[in-house]
Each structure stands twice: as structure tokens, then as C-alpha cells.
Design a protein around this motif. Structure first.
Motif, PDB file in Angstrom:
ATOM      1  N   ALA A  96       0.836  -1.210   0.000  1.00 49.76           N
ATOM      2  CA  ALA A  96       0.000   0.000   0.000  1.00 49.76           C
ATOM      3  C   ALA A  96       0.868   1.256   0.000  1.00 49.76           C
ATOM      4  N   ILE A  97       1.926   1.244   0.793  1.00 50.02           N
ATOM      5  CA  ILE A  97       2.832   2.400   0.835  1.00 50.02           C
ATOM      6  C   ILE A  97       3.468   2.613  -0.538  1.00 50.02           C
ATOM      7  N   THR A  98       3.836   1.524  -1.201  1.00 51.17           N
ATOM      8  CA  THR A  98       4.425   1.623  -2.533  1.00 51.17           C
ATOM      9  C   THR A  98       3.453   2.256  -3.520  1.00 51.17           C
ATOM     10  N   ARG A  99       2.186   1.827  -3.476  1.00 46.52           N
ATOM     11  CA  ARG A  99       1.180   2.386  -4.392  1.00 46.52           C
ATOM     12  C   ARG A  99       0.986   3.880  -4.144  1.00 46.52           C
ATOM     13  N   VAL A 100       0.859   4.264  -2.874  1.00 47.42           N
ATOM     14  CA  VAL A 100       0.666   5.682  -2.542  1.00 47.42           C
ATOM     15  C   VAL A 100       1.880   6.500  -2.976  1.00 47.42           C
ATOM     16  N   ALA A 101       3.083   5.990  -2.699  1.00 51.62           N
ATOM     17  CA  ALA A 101       4.297   6.720  -3.074  1.00 51.62           C
ATOM     18  C   ALA A 101       4.427   6.837  -4.586  1.00 51.62           C
ATOM     19  N   ASP A 102       4.031   5.802  -5.322  1.00 48.86           N
ATOM     20  CA  ASP A 102       4.098   5.856  -6.772  1.00 48.86           C
ATOM     21  C   ASP A 102       3.155   6.931  -7.322  1.00 48.86           C
TER      22      ASP A 102
END
Length: 128
Positions: A83-89
Motif C-alpha cells: 500500500a505504501i508503494t502504491r501511494v508513493a508511486d
């Protein structure tokens, strides 16, 4: 940390991806971050210190309990970091299209780094 924070606050630059980051897919970025996280010795030491207290002989084979608990931890961490990866992307794409906002974010991060350094110093003096 204070030095880096002051440099970010004073710099007119923005957060911008490196030349390699723009060419990497989201999955490749996630794999690289996961690998970096797995190499973190603090996480391994924490798991070695905390994990063994949970499996109990009266609840069945300890190896099976460890396997189930380890699977739960791995799935939870994958969901959280995914989830953090998706938000950061998404944030990266949004910030790249707004340089002035990106500069303000960089300055805010720098200010937080300076604040964290000041609080750390004050806590250190207070503790002595």
C-alpha cells in the motif's frame, strides 16, 4: 540529520527521481525496496528477540505455529508495504507534475528533519 534538513530547507530544488528511477517499473521498485528492508539488521534482531515467546508446546507443534505466525507476519508486511508503494508511486507522479509543490514538500521534510534533530538533542540533555 539537522545538516541535511537545513540543506533541504535552503535548497530551491525539488524532489526529483534519479535517471534510473524513472525507467524502473513499480514492481521493480517494490522488489528493490523489499530487498533493502530484508537486509535491515534491526528488523531481524527484533524478530529473533520477540518471535520465540509466542509458540507454546501445549498449542501443538512449535514449528507449525512458527510457520503460521511467520506467514501472517509476511502477508501483513506485504500488504502494508505494498500500500505504501502504491501511494508513493502516485505521489511521485503528482509531485513531478507540480514543481512548486514539490519544492514546498522538500522544504517541509527538511524542517521536520531539523525539528527531529532539535528534539533529539533536547531529550539527550534532559536525560542526563
Amino acid at each position: 540529520m539537522a545538516w541535511m534538513g537545513v540543506a533541504l530547507v535552503r535548497s530551491p530544488s525539488t524532489f526529483s527521481p534519479s535517471s534510473q528511477a524513472g525507467q524502473r517499473s513499480a514492481l521493480a521498485t517494490f522488489r528493490r525496496g523489499a530487498f533493502t528492508n530484508l537486509l535491515n539488521p534491526k528488523a531481524s534482531v527484533f524478530m529473533l528477540a520477540v518471535f520465540p515467546q509466542f509458540p507454546r508446546k501445549e498449542d501443538g507443534p512449535p514449528w507449525l505455529q512458527a510457520l503460521v505466525l511467520g506467514s501472517i507476519i509476511a502477508l501483513t508486511q506485504g500488504a502494508v508495504y505494498g500500500a505504501i508503494t502504491r501511494v508513493a508511486d502516485h505521489a511521485r507522479g503528482w509531485l513531478e507534475s507540480r514543481p512548486s509543490t514539490s519544492a514546498r514538500v522538500a522544504q517541509a521534510v527538511g524542517g521536520l528533519m531539523v525539528l527531529a534533530a532539535v528534539v533529539t538533542v533536547l531529550e539527550g540533555w534532559r536525560g542526563t
